[in-house]
Design a protein around this motif. Structure first.
Motif, short mmCIF file in Angstrom:
data_model
loop_
_atom_site.label_atom_id
_atom_site.label_comp_id
_atom_site.label_asym_id
_atom_site.label_seq_id
_atom_site.Cartn_x
_atom_site.Cartn_y
_atom_site.Cartn_z
N PHE A 61 0.84 -1.21 0.00
CA PHE A 61 0.00 0.00 0.00
C PHE A 61 0.87 1.25 0.00
CE2 PHE A 61 -2.34 3.43 2.01
CZ PHE A 61 -3.59 3.35 1.43
N THR A 62 1.87 1.27 0.87
CA THR A 62 2.76 2.44 0.96
C THR A 62 3.51 2.67 -0.34
OG1 THR A 62 3.02 2.06 3.35
CG2 THR A 62 4.67 3.45 2.25
N THR A 63 4.01 1.59 -0.93
CA THR A 63 4.74 1.70 -2.19
C THR A 63 3.81 2.14 -3.32
OG1 THR A 63 6.27 -0.04 -1.50
CG2 THR A 63 6.16 0.44 -3.85
N ALA A 64 2.59 1.61 -3.35
CA ALA A 64 1.62 1.98 -4.38
C ALA A 64 1.30 3.47 -4.32
CB ALA A 64 0.35 1.15 -4.23
N LYS A 65 1.22 4.01 -3.10
CA LYS A 65 0.98 5.45 -2.95
C LYS A 65 2.12 6.26 -3.55
CE LYS A 65 -0.52 7.60 0.55
NZ LYS A 65 -0.66 8.13 1.93
N LYS A 66 3.33 5.79 -3.32
CA LYS A 66 4.50 6.49 -3.86
C LYS A 66 4.48 6.46 -5.40
CE LYS A 66 7.59 5.71 0.09
NZ LYS A 66 8.84 5.05 0.55
N VAL A 67 4.10 5.33 -5.95
CA VAL A 67 4.01 5.22 -7.40
C VAL A 67 2.92 6.16 -7.92
CG1 VAL A 67 3.42 3.70 -9.34
CG2 VAL A 67 4.90 2.86 -7.48
N PHE A 68 1.79 6.16 -7.25
CA PHE A 68 0.67 7.02 -7.65
C PHE A 68 1.06 8.50 -7.60
CE2 PHE A 68 -3.18 9.49 -6.63
CZ PHE A 68 -3.98 9.15 -7.72
N ASN A 69 1.86 8.86 -6.60
CA ASN A 69 2.29 10.25 -6.44
C ASN A 69 3.50 10.61 -7.29
OD1 ASN A 69 0.24 10.80 -4.55
ND2 ASN A 69 1.50 10.07 -2.84
N GLY A 70 4.00 9.66 -8.08
CA GLY A 70 5.10 9.94 -8.99
C GLY A 70 6.48 9.87 -8.37
N GLU A 71 6.58 9.32 -7.16
CA GLU A 71 7.87 9.22 -6.49
C GLU A 71 8.67 8.02 -6.99
OE1 GLU A 71 7.41 9.44 -2.23
OE2 GLU A 71 5.54 10.57 -2.46
N LEU A 72 7.97 7.02 -7.51
CA LEU A 72 8.60 5.82 -8.04
C LEU A 72 7.87 5.41 -9.32
CD1 LEU A 72 8.77 3.56 -4.83
CD2 LEU A 72 10.73 4.66 -5.92
N SER A 73 8.53 4.66 -10.18
CA SER A 73 7.84 4.03 -11.30
C SER A 73 7.25 2.72 -10.79
CB SER A 73 8.80 3.75 -12.45
OG SER A 73 9.71 2.71 -12.09
N GLN A 74 6.31 2.15 -11.53
CA GLN A 74 5.72 0.88 -11.11
C GLN A 74 6.78 -0.21 -11.03
OE1 GLN A 74 3.23 -1.46 -13.83
NE2 GLN A 74 1.66 -1.55 -12.22
N THR A 75 7.69 -0.22 -11.99
CA THR A 75 8.75 -1.23 -11.99
C THR A 75 9.66 -1.07 -10.78
OG1 THR A 75 8.72 -1.37 -14.41
CG2 THR A 75 10.70 -2.17 -13.28
N GLY A 102 8.91 0.30 -7.92
CA GLY A 102 8.16 -0.09 -6.74
C GLY A 102 8.07 -1.60 -6.59
N ALA A 103 7.84 -2.29 -7.71
CA ALA A 103 7.74 -3.75 -7.68
C ALA A 103 9.06 -4.38 -7.27
CB ALA A 103 7.30 -4.27 -9.05
N ILE A 104 10.16 -3.84 -7.77
CA ILE A 104 11.49 -4.36 -7.42
C ILE A 104 11.74 -4.19 -5.92
CG2 ILE A 104 13.97 -3.98 -7.70
CD1 ILE A 104 13.39 -3.34 -10.65
N GLN A 105 11.38 -3.04 -5.38
CA GLN A 105 11.56 -2.80 -3.94
C GLN A 105 10.73 -3.79 -3.11
OE1 GLN A 105 10.93 1.22 -2.65
NE2 GLN A 105 12.47 2.09 -4.02
N LEU A 106 9.49 -4.03 -3.51
CA LEU A 106 8.64 -4.96 -2.78
C LEU A 106 9.17 -6.39 -2.87
CD1 LEU A 106 5.10 -3.60 -3.73
CD2 LEU A 106 6.18 -3.52 -1.47
N ASN A 107 9.72 -6.73 -4.01
CA ASN A 107 10.30 -8.06 -4.19
C ASN A 107 11.54 -8.24 -3.34
OD1 ASN A 107 12.55 -9.63 -6.14
ND2 ASN A 107 10.61 -10.71 -5.85
N ALA A 108 12.42 -7.23 -3.36
CA ALA A 108 13.68 -7.32 -2.62
C ALA A 108 13.47 -7.23 -1.11
CB ALA A 108 14.63 -6.22 -3.10
#
Length: 246
Positions: free
Chosen positions: A8-22, A24-30
């Protein structure tokens, strides 16, 4: 729940333009061991929800519940409008595509819809339903039949002070029209005329209760005078009626 919180936290960052979806996904995976594809879905669903858009890949009911609870806690009940709308779009899409009923997500949708609409009592819910039935009665038979055919026979629920089923007003209107002011059990005329609109007072009763898995259909409903309706619910002959009416 820790992984859902991180998503949820990462998705918010992606939505706000702080991260790309890719990214964000890499961070969640790692950091949390979430599969890359699953991470992308969890990120994408958040973006669809806050925009009120249909999403086709689903979260689990617990994850969806967490997302809705977090959105509400951060933005209040007014922030639920688009997420609740998006969830319903997903439910209708998925059920139609796979010919299934998403009971857990339907219950979740009903709970948060009730919160978003501010429904707090049975009186307000019944008043709103009466308005919808009146509108349905003013449509043609063909229009009612069309609406009934397009509607799910599995009713949605709304969480209020108690849980009630959100009935289809077009089913009620069709049954009342069929009865034409006469109780379909004792064959006597409606006991009085409604003061507010001049219509004969009958109550629509489901032969097999919705709570027992009965369908919200014309075939499973009858128009009754208040005496017959109460007798079926509280009288000694109620079980016999249900056995012969199924």
């Amino acid at each position: 729940m820790e992984t859902t919180e991180a998503a949820f936290t990462t998705a918010k960052k992606v939505f706000n333009g702080e991260l790309s979806q890719t990214e964000g996904a890499i961070q969640l995976n790692a950091g949390h061991g979430i599969n890359l594809n699953s991470a992308k879905i969890m990120i994408a669903v958040y973006g669809k929800m806050v925009r009120g858009l249909e999403f086709k890949r689903a979260l689990s009911a617990p994850d969806m519940s967490y997302y809705l609870a977090r959105i509400m806690s951060e933005g209040g009940s007014n922030s639920l409008t688009k997420p609740v709308e998006a969830l319903w779009k997903h439910i209708t899409y998925y059920e139609a595509k796979n010919n299934v009923t998403l009971k857990s997500l339907r219950d979740l949708h009903s709970s948060y819809l009730a919160i978003e609409k501010g429904i707090s009592s049975l009186d307000s819910l019944n008043e709103s339903f009466d308005v919808e039935v009146k509108k349905a009665l003013n449509t043609t038979k063909d229009e009612r039949q069309k609406r009934i055919a397009e509607s799910s026979v599995v009713p949605k629920t709304k969480s209020v002070l108690v849980r009630v089923y959100e009935r289809n007003p077009y089913v009620v209107a069709e049954v009342l029209t069929r009865a034409n002011g006469v109780c379909e059990r004792c064959n006597t005329a409606a006991p009085f005329i409604r003061k507010k609109d001049g219509s004969p007072y009958l109550e629509v009763h489901h032969k097999t209760r919705l709570a027992d898995g009965g369908e919200d259909t014309v075939e499973n409903a009858v128009a009754l005078c208040p005496n017959c309706h109460r007798d079926l619910h509280f009288g000694k002959h109620n079980k016999a009626f249900h056995r012969t009416s199924q």
